[in-house]
Write a protein that holds these residues in place. Structure first.
Motif, PDB file in Angstrom:
ATOM      1  N   PHE A   1       0.814  -1.211   0.000  1.00 52.53           N
ATOM      2  CA  PHE A   1       0.000   0.000   0.000  1.00 52.53           C
ATOM      3  C   PHE A   1       0.857   1.275   0.000  1.00 52.53           C
ATOM      4  CE2 PHE A   1      -3.110  -3.085   1.322  1.00 52.53           C
ATOM      5  CZ  PHE A   1      -4.289  -2.628   0.739  1.00 52.53           C
ATOM      6  N   GLU A   2       2.180   1.113  -0.050  1.00 51.28           N
ATOM      7  CA  GLU A   2       3.042   2.297  -0.058  1.00 51.28           C
ATOM      8  C   GLU A   2       2.820   3.173  -1.288  1.00 51.28           C
ATOM      9  OE1 GLU A   2       7.785   3.419   0.134  1.00 51.28           O
ATOM     10  OE2 GLU A   2       7.071   1.632   1.185  1.00 51.28           O
ATOM     11  N   PRO A   3       2.615   2.606  -2.501  1.00 49.30           N
ATOM     12  CA  PRO A   3       2.325   3.479  -3.658  1.00 49.30           C
ATOM     13  C   PRO A   3       1.055   4.313  -3.458  1.00 49.30           C
ATOM     14  CG  PRO A   3       2.988   1.302  -4.406  1.00 49.30           C
ATOM     15  CD  PRO A   3       2.795   1.201  -2.920  1.00 49.30           C
ATOM     16  N   ASP A   4       0.041   3.738  -2.804  1.00 50.32           N
ATOM     17  CA  ASP A   4      -1.182   4.493  -2.519  1.00 50.32           C
ATOM     18  C   ASP A   4      -0.880   5.666  -1.595  1.00 50.32           C
ATOM     19  OD1 ASP A   4      -1.785   1.661  -3.163  1.00 50.32           O
ATOM     20  OD2 ASP A   4      -3.868   2.306  -3.008  1.00 50.32           O
ATOM     21  N   ALA A   5      -0.102   5.386  -0.546  1.00 46.76           N
ATOM     22  CA  ALA A   5       0.259   6.437   0.401  1.00 46.76           C
ATOM     23  C   ALA A   5       1.108   7.508  -0.282  1.00 46.76           C
ATOM     24  CB  ALA A   5       1.002   5.837   1.587  1.00 46.76           C
ATOM     25  N   GLU A   6       2.029   7.083  -1.149  1.00 44.11           N
ATOM     26  CA  GLU A   6       2.889   8.034  -1.854  1.00 44.11           C
ATOM     27  C   GLU A   6       2.063   8.969  -2.726  1.00 44.11           C
ATOM     28  OE1 GLU A   6       7.040   7.945  -4.328  1.00 44.11           O
ATOM     29  OE2 GLU A   6       5.628   6.310  -4.675  1.00 44.11           O
ATOM     30  N   ASN A   7       1.116   8.416  -3.443  1.00 46.76           N
ATOM     31  CA  ASN A   7       0.248   9.241  -4.280  1.00 46.76           C
ATOM     32  C   ASN A   7      -0.528  10.245  -3.429  1.00 46.76           C
ATOM     33  OD1 ASN A   7      -2.588   9.736  -5.571  1.00 46.76           O
ATOM     34  ND2 ASN A   7      -1.294   9.126  -7.278  1.00 46.76           N
ATOM     35  N   GLY A   8      -1.067   9.768  -2.318  1.00 48.35           N
ATOM     36  CA  GLY A   8      -1.841  10.642  -1.443  1.00 48.35           C
ATOM     37  C   GLY A   8      -1.005  11.737  -0.812  1.00 48.35           C
ATOM     38  N   VAL A   9       0.190  11.399  -0.338  1.00 43.77           N
ATOM     39  CA  VAL A   9       1.047  12.383   0.317  1.00 43.77           C
ATOM     40  C   VAL A   9       1.518  13.443  -0.676  1.00 43.77           C
ATOM     41  CG1 VAL A   9       3.286  12.723   1.437  1.00 43.77           C
ATOM     42  CG2 VAL A   9       1.786  10.872   2.180  1.00 43.77           C
TER      43      VAL A   9
END
Length: 284
Positions: free
Chosen positions: A120-128
């Motif tokens: 889920f790190e890519p999701d968090a990266e996009n959000g941040v």
């Protein structure tokens, strides 16, 4: 002869609907969690349901709360507190909580206790990244409005300063301490958000300046909400520090988070009652 009912103004209706909508987001989160629980069971926290089909409602509700808080921020210290809360709400949404192994079927975790799911790190990266860029644009728009004399710098100085500080902290932590950010970001944003609302409840109970004090019954509700929120936060932080998520099979963190959401909802219900006929909270 019956007295004619006074029609509300467009501005009154706008503020009414915003307050009602904020309270309704809590209902939406609870309903989505309950629906998800029917298939995945009761998890250790409300935030865990980010990894279930409740994710869309959870994230959407928090983004909606953030926008509504900016619209309702008013003026003075209350404006500063609500603007600050509006900064942290999206972080709760876009930075998921950590998970314990086996919590969500199919979500792999490289740890024995709790950690952030790598998938889920890519999701968090996009959000941040989106959060930092959009936040930066919002700051520039606010400065442009000041330059055009559509608002005074004094009235927005604290909010702008805090926004720059939070955006810088989020961006720098993401770049240089990503593991720590993913491990603690959701928890820190959640604590900050509800702590700010405890302060907002106190401020509404004891308004500053020439603002009229609320009726005694309303004041009692604000004080009760603030005190209970403070108690809930102390318990929440203690559970986080001690690493306790369940006790004798009871999901204590889930119950504590649910209590915080209920108090948040109660605050806005009281606001609706007190300020139902108020057209502009900035006009006193």
């Amino acid at each position: 002869m019956a007295r004619p009912v006074e029609s509300s103004t467009s501005l009154q209706r706008t503020y009414r609907y915003l307050r009602i909508s904020i309270a309704a987001t809590v209902v939406a989160i609870f309903v989505s969690v309950a629906v998800a629980a029917a298939s995945v069971g009761w998890l250790t926290s409300v935030s865990d349901y980010f990894y279930t089909p409740a994710r869309n409602v959870f994230v959407g509700s928090l983004i909606a709360v953030s926008l509504a808080l900016f619209a309702l921020s008013g003026r003075g210290l209350e404006r500063a507190l609500l603007d600050a809360a509006a900064l942290f709400a999206p972080l709760i949404a876009v930075v998921p909580t950590t998970l314990a192994p086996g919590t969500i079927p199919g979500v792999g975790l490289p740890c024995q206790y709790r950690c952030f799911p790598p998938e889920f790190e890519p999701d968090a990266e996009n959000g941040v990244i989106t959060y930092v860029i959009v936040g930066g644009v919002a700051v520039l728009v606010a400065l442009a409005l000041v330059a055009l004399q559509q608002s005074s710098f004094r009235s927005v100085a604290f909010s702008l300063g805090l926004a720059v500080a939070v955006l810088a902290a989020v961006g720098l932590t993401w770049l240089f301490a990503r593991d720590a950010f993913l491990q603690q970001g959701h928890f820190v944003a959640t604590v900050a958000f509800f702590a700010l609302f405890a302060a907002v409840a106190v401020l509404n109970a004891f308004p500053r300046g020439d603002a009229a004090p609320p009726p005694q019954a309303i004041r009692a509700w604000y004080i009760a909400i603030a005190a209970l929120l403070a108690l809930v936060l102390v318990v929440y932080v203690a559970l986080g520090v001690l690493g306790i998520v369940t006790r004798s099979g009871v999901p204590v963190v889930l119950l504590v988070e649910a209590a915080a959401l209920c108090l948040f909802c109660a605050f806005w219900v009281v606001q609706c009652i007190e300020k139902w006929n108020e057209g502009d909270p900035g006009i006193r």
